[in-house]
Design a protein around this motif. Structure first.
Motif, PDB file in Angstrom:
ATOM      1  N   ASP A   1      -5.363   0.360 -13.870  1.00 14.49           N
ATOM      2  CA  ASP A   1      -6.417   1.099 -13.185  1.00 14.49           C
ATOM      3  C   ASP A   1      -6.468   2.554 -13.628  1.00 14.49           C
ATOM      4  O   ASP A   1      -7.135   3.380 -12.992  1.00 14.49           O
TER       5      ASP A   1
ATOM      6  N   LYS B   1      -5.856   9.939  -6.702  1.00 12.53           N
ATOM      7  CA  LYS B   1      -5.561   8.772  -5.875  1.00 12.53           C
ATOM      8  C   LYS B   1      -4.356   9.070  -4.981  1.00 12.53           C
ATOM      9  O   LYS B   1      -4.346   8.701  -3.799  1.00 12.53           O
TER      10      LYS B   1
ATOM     11  N   LEU C   1      -4.381   4.898 -13.382  1.00 14.40           N
ATOM     12  CA  LEU C   1      -3.776   5.896 -12.501  1.00 14.40           C
ATOM     13  C   LEU C   1      -2.481   6.404 -13.116  1.00 14.40           C
ATOM     14  O   LEU C   1      -2.036   7.513 -12.835  1.00 14.40           O
TER      15      LEU C   1
ATOM     16  N   GLU D   1      -4.662   9.392   3.631  1.00 18.85           N
ATOM     17  CA  GLU D   1      -4.855   8.167   4.397  1.00 18.85           C
ATOM     18  C   GLU D   1      -3.600   7.837   5.198  1.00 18.85           C
ATOM     19  O   GLU D   1      -3.666   7.469   6.365  1.00 18.85           O
ATOM     20  N   TRP D   2      -2.465   7.960   4.529  1.00 15.87           N
ATOM     21  CA  TRP D   2      -1.181   7.653   5.167  1.00 15.87           C
ATOM     22  C   TRP D   2      -0.928   8.576   6.362  1.00 15.87           C
ATOM     23  O   TRP D   2      -0.549   8.135   7.439  1.00 15.87           O
TER      24      TRP D   2
ATOM     25  N   LEU E   1      -4.403   8.752  -1.019  1.00 15.46           N
ATOM     26  CA  LEU E   1      -3.498   7.849  -0.304  1.00 15.46           C
ATOM     27  C   LEU E   1      -2.617   8.614   0.677  1.00 15.46           C
ATOM     28  O   LEU E   1      -2.324   8.139   1.763  1.00 15.46           O
TER      29      LEU E   1
ATOM     30  N   GLY F   1       0.823  -1.194   0.000  1.00 13.99           N
ATOM     31  CA  GLY F   1       0.000   0.000   0.000  1.00 13.99           C
ATOM     32  C   GLY F   1       0.861   1.250   0.000  1.00 13.99           C
ATOM     33  O   GLY F   1       0.630   2.191  -0.747  1.00 13.99           O
ATOM     34  N   VAL F   2       1.867   1.224   0.831  1.00 16.08           N
ATOM     35  CA  VAL F   2       2.750   2.377   0.926  1.00 16.08           C
ATOM     36  C   VAL F   2       3.535   2.555  -0.370  1.00 16.08           C
ATOM     37  O   VAL F   2       3.755   3.677  -0.821  1.00 16.08           O
TER      38      VAL F   2
ATOM     39  N   ALA G   1       2.560   1.938  -3.379  1.00 15.96           N
ATOM     40  CA  ALA G   1       1.714   2.601  -4.371  1.00 15.96           C
ATOM     41  C   ALA G   1       1.762   4.110  -4.163  1.00 15.96           C
ATOM     42  O   ALA G   1       1.890   4.879  -5.121  1.00 15.96           O
TER      43      ALA G   1
ATOM     44  N   ARG H   1      -0.292  -2.684 -12.479  1.00 14.83           N
ATOM     45  CA  ARG H   1      -1.622  -2.575 -11.876  1.00 14.83           C
ATOM     46  C   ARG H   1      -2.097  -1.132 -11.896  1.00 14.83           C
ATOM     47  O   ARG H   1      -3.238  -0.839 -12.217  1.00 14.83           O
ATOM     48  N   LEU H   2      -1.202  -0.229 -11.556  1.00 15.32           N
ATOM     49  CA  LEU H   2      -1.571   1.184 -11.540  1.00 15.32           C
ATOM     50  C   LEU H   2      -1.948   1.654 -12.946  1.00 15.32           C
ATOM     51  O   LEU H   2      -2.861   2.451 -13.115  1.00 15.32           O
TER      52      LEU H   2
END
Lengths: 188, 102
Positions: free
Chosen positions: B53, B81, B55, B88-89, B85, B8-9, B11, B49-50
């Motif tokens: 999606d 995003k 991003l 959120e972090w 993030l 997660g971090v 990303a 993946r990014l």
């Protein structure tokens, strides 16, 4: 590990992906190796820094959407969603789905048997003894039986082709539905 | 460190770096592994993946004396995003801080 071995193992572990996607992925690592060489690193060093190729491959083939800082959706929610899903599937989905599968299966068998009966009729036209097994209220000539057989074979094969597509889309549909369920359970 | 958490971090790190300037894969790997200990192989699946999606977007650019490099560029969605993030972090690390100081 050498580059060749790394690439081979990566490629092998990515077998479940389409060829285009696999090539795109492999390209990224080719580029990585090129850049590493330009930095004066050896094949072994680059491979070591990249890590296990099987593990790398599994992060392409595995479940997506794993880059949230915090896991969303608590365990309780997950269990609730799972139970609700099982319930809905059992009550509303399972019956009709089995019904549809049964009907499609029946049609497949019908398609195959029509093809075979057509074939049998065509071949049977050449064996006069077989005429006595074809019970119809009027006498049939060789030509009639022969061409009826060919017509029936063609009809059966067409039916088979049709069913091939029906089955194909049915399987795609089922897969799609299962994926959708898995996504809900995993809380994506 | 927990692998899921690290991902997660990561990303967030990748999006932040690409938001500053377009990067090619190897460059990103180097920039991140300078500070965070990772298997470098985890970055490429993440980049893919990014991109999937939406991003990040990609384009090929010639490099001097090598094969063309694949550059990554942030999309408007990616920028949003990144901000999410980051919030959120920050929120998360603040909470951890609070627990540590208890």
């Amino acid at each position: 590990m050498r580059k060749d071995e790394f690439m081979k193992r990566l490629n092998d572990s990515l077998y479940s992906l389409g060829r285009d996607e696999r090539e795109e992925i492999i390209y990224d690592y080719e580029e990585h190796f090129e850049n590493g060489f330009a930095d004066g690193l050896t094949e072994e060093e680059i491979c070591y820094n990249l890590g296990n190729p099987d593990k790398i491959a599994s992060s392409y083939t595995g479940h997506r959407n794993r880059y949230k800082v915090e896991p969303r959706g608590t365990v309780g929610g997950g269990i609730f969603a799972t139970l609700a899903l099982i319930f809905i599937n059992l009550i509303f989905v399972l019956g009709p789905a089995l019904g549809i599968i049964g009907v499609v299966f029946g049609f497949c068998i019908a398609a195959i048997s029509i093809s075979f009966s057509g074939l049998a009729l065509t071949l049977g036209a050449f064996i006069p003894v077989a005429y006595s097994y074809i019970t119809l209220p009027f006498q049939l000539s060789f030509i009639t039986i022969f061409f009826t057989g060919i017509g029936l074979t063609a009809l059966g094969l067409l039916f088979c082709i049709g069913m091939y597509f029906v089955v194909k889309y049915l399987i795609i549909g089922i897969k799609y539905y299962i994926d959708f369920n898995v996504k809900i359970i995993k809380g994506a | 460190m927990n692998i899921q958490f690290k991902k997660g971090v990561l990303a967030l790190c990748v999006l932040t770096l690409v938001a500053k300037k377009d990067c090619y894969g190897y460059e990103l790997v180097q920039a991140i592994s300078e500070d965070i200990e990772i298997s470098e192989g985890t970055i490429y699946p993440l980049l893919r993946r990014l991109s999937k999606d939406n991003l990040l977007s990609t384009y090929l650019k010639e490099s001097d004396g090598g094969p063309p490099r694949k550059y990554y560029k942030i999309t408007p969605e990616g920028l949003r995003k990144q901000m999410d993030l980051e919030d959120e972090w920050k929120d998360f690390s603040k909470k951890v801080e609070r627990i540590l100081r208890r």
